[in-house]
Design a protein around this motif. Structure first.
Motif, PDB file in Angstrom:
ATOM      1  N   ASN A   1       0.865  -1.176   0.000  1.00 47.85           N
ATOM      2  CA  ASN A   1       0.000   0.000   0.000  1.00 47.85           C
ATOM      3  C   ASN A   1       0.903   1.226   0.000  1.00 47.85           C
ATOM      4  N   TRP A   2       1.151   1.769  -1.191  1.00 52.59           N
ATOM      5  CA  TRP A   2       2.152   2.841  -1.312  1.00 52.59           C
ATOM      6  C   TRP A   2       1.735   4.111  -0.580  1.00 52.59           C
ATOM      7  N   MET A   3       0.455   4.383  -0.511  1.00 50.30           N
ATOM      8  CA  MET A   3       0.027   5.561   0.242  1.00 50.30           C
ATOM      9  C   MET A   3       0.380   5.425   1.718  1.00 50.30           C
ATOM     10  N   GLU A   4       0.206   4.215   2.280  1.00 46.27           N
ATOM     11  CA  GLU A   4       0.577   3.996   3.666  1.00 46.27           C
ATOM     12  C   GLU A   4       2.086   4.078   3.860  1.00 46.27           C
ATOM     13  N   VAL A   5       2.835   3.575   2.892  1.00 50.49           N
ATOM     14  CA  VAL A   5       4.300   3.704   2.942  1.00 50.49           C
ATOM     15  C   VAL A   5       4.681   5.176   2.969  1.00 50.49           C
ATOM     16  N   HIS A   6       4.050   5.961   2.109  1.00 53.78           N
ATOM     17  CA  HIS A   6       4.350   7.393   2.031  1.00 53.78           C
ATOM     18  C   HIS A   6       4.009   8.094   3.343  1.00 53.78           C
ATOM     19  N   LYS A   7       2.883   7.739   3.925  1.00 55.95           N
ATOM     20  CA  LYS A   7       2.473   8.355   5.193  1.00 55.95           C
ATOM     21  C   LYS A   7       3.430   7.982   6.320  1.00 55.95           C
ATOM     22  N   GLU A   8       3.854   6.719   6.352  1.00 52.85           N
ATOM     23  CA  GLU A   8       4.777   6.287   7.395  1.00 52.85           C
ATOM     24  C   GLU A   8       6.091   7.049   7.320  1.00 52.85           C
TER      25      GLU A   8
ATOM     26  N   ALA B   1       6.528  10.014   6.196  1.00 53.25           N
ATOM     27  CA  ALA B   1       6.295  11.391   6.639  1.00 53.25           C
ATOM     28  C   ALA B   1       6.036  11.467   8.133  1.00 53.25           C
ATOM     29  N   ARG B   2       5.371  10.439   8.668  1.00 52.23           N
ATOM     30  CA  ARG B   2       4.976  10.465  10.090  1.00 52.23           C
ATOM     31  C   ARG B   2       6.163  10.265  11.028  1.00 52.23           C
ATOM     32  N   HIS B   3       7.121   9.441  10.611  1.00 52.66           N
ATOM     33  CA  HIS B   3       8.262   9.110  11.472  1.00 52.66           C
ATOM     34  C   HIS B   3       9.526   9.687  10.862  1.00 52.66           C
ATOM     35  N   ARG B   4      10.108  10.625  11.561  1.00 46.42           N
ATOM     36  CA  ARG B   4      11.139  11.480  10.997  1.00 46.42           C
ATOM     37  C   ARG B   4      12.406  10.729  10.590  1.00 46.42           C
ATOM     38  N   SER B   5      12.783   9.690  11.306  1.00 46.32           N
ATOM     39  CA  SER B   5      14.045   9.000  11.019  1.00 46.32           C
ATOM     40  C   SER B   5      13.842   7.618  10.403  1.00 46.32           C
ATOM     41  N   LEU B   6      12.639   7.323   9.982  1.00 48.01           N
ATOM     42  CA  LEU B   6      12.336   5.983   9.466  1.00 48.01           C
ATOM     43  C   LEU B   6      12.888   5.817   8.050  1.00 48.01           C
ATOM     44  N   PRO B   7      13.758   4.823   7.820  1.00 49.23           N
ATOM     45  CA  PRO B   7      14.257   4.585   6.457  1.00 49.23           C
ATOM     46  C   PRO B   7      13.297   3.694   5.676  1.00 49.23           C
ATOM     47  N   LEU B   8      13.306   3.833   4.366  1.00 50.90           N
ATOM     48  CA  LEU B   8      12.472   3.002   3.512  1.00 50.90           C
ATOM     49  C   LEU B   8      12.841   1.530   3.665  1.00 50.90           C
ATOM     50  N   TYR B   9      14.109   1.267   3.974  1.00 52.40           N
ATOM     51  CA  TYR B   9      14.571  -0.113   4.145  1.00 52.40           C
ATOM     52  C   TYR B   9      13.805  -0.822   5.267  1.00 52.40           C
ATOM     53  N   GLN B  10      13.480  -0.107   6.336  1.00 50.20           N
ATOM     54  CA  GLN B  10      12.750  -0.708   7.455  1.00 50.20           C
ATOM     55  C   GLN B  10      11.348  -1.124   7.016  1.00 50.20           C
TER      56      GLN B  10
ATOM     57  N   ALA C   1       6.753  15.005   8.943  1.00 44.43           N
ATOM     58  CA  ALA C   1       5.559  15.586   9.550  1.00 44.43           C
ATOM     59  C   ALA C   1       5.927  16.632  10.587  1.00 44.43           C
ATOM     60  N   GLY C   2       5.237  17.757  10.532  1.00 42.00           N
ATOM     61  CA  GLY C   2       5.407  18.806  11.522  1.00 42.00           C
ATOM     62  C   GLY C   2       6.729  19.537  11.454  1.00 42.00           C
ATOM     63  N   GLU C   3       7.516  19.297  10.421  1.00 44.17           N
ATOM     64  CA  GLU C   3       8.853  19.864  10.390  1.00 44.17           C
ATOM     65  C   GLU C   3       8.896  21.263   9.783  1.00 44.17           C
ATOM     66  N   ARG C   4       8.316  21.445   8.592  1.00 41.70           N
ATOM     67  CA  ARG C   4       8.513  22.705   7.884  1.00 41.70           C
ATOM     68  C   ARG C   4       7.200  23.354   7.467  1.00 41.70           C
ATOM     69  N   LEU C   5       7.199  24.681   7.567  1.00 44.01           N
ATOM     70  CA  LEU C   5       6.119  25.503   7.030  1.00 44.01           C
ATOM     71  C   LEU C   5       6.728  26.425   5.984  1.00 44.01           C
TER      72      LEU C   5
ATOM     73  N   PHE D   1      -3.331  16.282   6.885  1.00 42.80           N
ATOM     74  CA  PHE D   1      -2.961  17.139   8.015  1.00 42.80           C
ATOM     75  C   PHE D   1      -3.304  16.458   9.337  1.00 42.80           C
ATOM     76  N   ALA D   2      -4.516  15.885   9.424  1.00 42.88           N
ATOM     77  CA  ALA D   2      -4.938  15.225  10.663  1.00 42.88           C
ATOM     78  C   ALA D   2      -4.073  14.012  10.975  1.00 42.88           C
ATOM     79  N   GLU D   3      -3.609  13.315   9.952  1.00 43.00           N
ATOM     80  CA  GLU D   3      -2.824  12.102  10.162  1.00 43.00           C
ATOM     81  C   GLU D   3      -1.338  12.385  10.363  1.00 43.00           C
ATOM     82  N   LEU D   4      -0.819  13.416   9.678  1.00 40.29           N
ATOM     83  CA  LEU D   4       0.629  13.615   9.647  1.00 40.29           C
ATOM     84  C   LEU D   4       1.077  14.839  10.436  1.00 40.29           C
ATOM     85  N   ASP D   5       0.768  16.016   9.920  1.00 39.54           N
ATOM     86  CA  ASP D   5       1.334  17.239  10.501  1.00 39.54           C
ATOM     87  C   ASP D   5       0.763  17.596  11.861  1.00 39.54           C
ATOM     88  N   GLN D   6      -0.544  17.511  11.999  1.00 40.41           N
ATOM     89  CA  GLN D   6      -1.175  17.982  13.246  1.00 40.41           C
ATOM     90  C   GLN D   6      -0.611  17.308  14.496  1.00 40.41           C
TER      91      GLN D   6
END
Length: 329
Positions: free
Chosen positions: A84-91, A93-102, A142-146, A314-319
């Protein structure tokens, strides 16, 4: 395309060095003459297949290949499970140090006949380019830059007595991970108006990002040093200190530094200014009330390619990742 398959004799040597000699990945890579990432992927597959050394008696190269790469020997009708590529993309963004390899490791543990890491990465990049909105092409945390900027196209206010119109500025902000947009009109781009717009954007988002990325307007950056370090406007510097937010100004002649906000400005011009073009406004407050309603509709509308709204992202990631607003001084 996925990388060429490593010969079975080399894979056996890797397993022997790992399980029998207890060598590190780095030492094994040097010993067999391949990259550390390739060694790690083979050991991950061996772990999923519950292999040790020595291999089971009578296991041939073909048997080993079937255990490590079951998809290669299954019938042509068998399909690899698609992540599920959308979930991969969200993960990501949600976790700042998470590598794609994990995420690939978790995927392959659940789907031993899944894609190899190199092809997994290739498929994700293709999905991101094909399905993600332009603001999502770069995986932002997520939550890093405006990102903030002003629109070149400006709304107008009509004088209630003389009926003369005058142009006002249009401030636009967008959060990095979700692309969640805020916009408002202001009298000028001067520091007092710019700082007010930035502060109100924080209130709109209900929190503070870690970094704000302004364009090179004088209300934010007075000038750049030779090493591209910005010298901030004094008022803007005070605002950044009060909200405890870092400033990473877009560098001169580096359009990629501000790609997200430029696409957001274009969206605001088309969706908001375009919608309001035939309406007449007699005060800044009246104009901003209409802009805020259009901003709400824009954020709630599903994006064309992903069919997910900026409000949902926004509700899932940045907020959840934004820092709380400071108390009033």
């Amino acid at each position: 395309m996925p990388a060429n398959r490593i010969p079975m004799r080399m894979i056996k040597r890797i397993l022997e060095l790992h399980f029998a000699a207890n060598l590190s990945v780095r030492a094994i890579a040097r010993g067999v003459g391949i990259g550390r990432s390739s060694v790690s992927r083979i050991l991950d597959r061996a772990k999923v297949a519950k292999l040790t050394w020595p291999l089971p008696e009578g296991m041939s190269d073909a048997d080993l290949e079937q255990v490590l790469y079951p998809i290669a020997v299954e019938s042509g009708s068998a399909q690899r499970p698609v992540p599920n590529w959308m979930e991969v993309h969200k993960e990501l963004a949600r976790h700042r140090s998470l590598p794609l390899y994990q995420l690939w490791t978790e995927y392959i543990e659940q789907n031993p006949n899944g894609y190899q890491y190199s092809y997994f990465c290739d498929l994700y990049r293709k999905w991101r380019c094909r399905h993600a909105e332009p603001v999502m092409h770069m995986t932002r945390k997520a939550g890093e830059r405006l990102y903030v900027d002003y629109s070149g196209k400006k709304p107008c206010i009509t004088h209630p007595i003389t009926a003369q119109t005058r142009a006002v500025e249009l401030f636009v902000a967008a959060l990095g991970a979700s692309g969640y947009i805020y916009a408002e009109a202001s009298e000028t781009q001067k520091a007092v108006d710019f700082c007010g717009s930035v502060g109100r954007s924080f209130v709109f988002y209900g929190g503070v990002p870690r970094i704000i990325v302004p364009d090179n307007l004088k209300s934010a950056v007075v000038q750049f040093r030779t090493d591209d370090t910005p010298i901030l406007n004094a008022s803007f510097g005070d605002l950044a200190e009060f909200f405890r937010v870092a400033v990473l100004s877009a560098r001169p002649r580096r359009p990629k530094d501000k790609g997200l906000v430029e696409s957001s400005v274009l969206m605001v011009q088309r969706k908001i200014l375009g919608t309001l073009r035939n309406r007449e406004f007699f005060s800044l407050a009246e104009l901003n009330e209409a802009i805020l309603e259009q901003v709400r509709m824009l954020n709630e509308a599903p994006m064309q390619k992903t069919r997910v709204s900026r409000q949902q992202l926004f509700a899932e990631l940045d907020q959840p990742a934004l820092r709380p607003l400071p108390r009033e001084p």
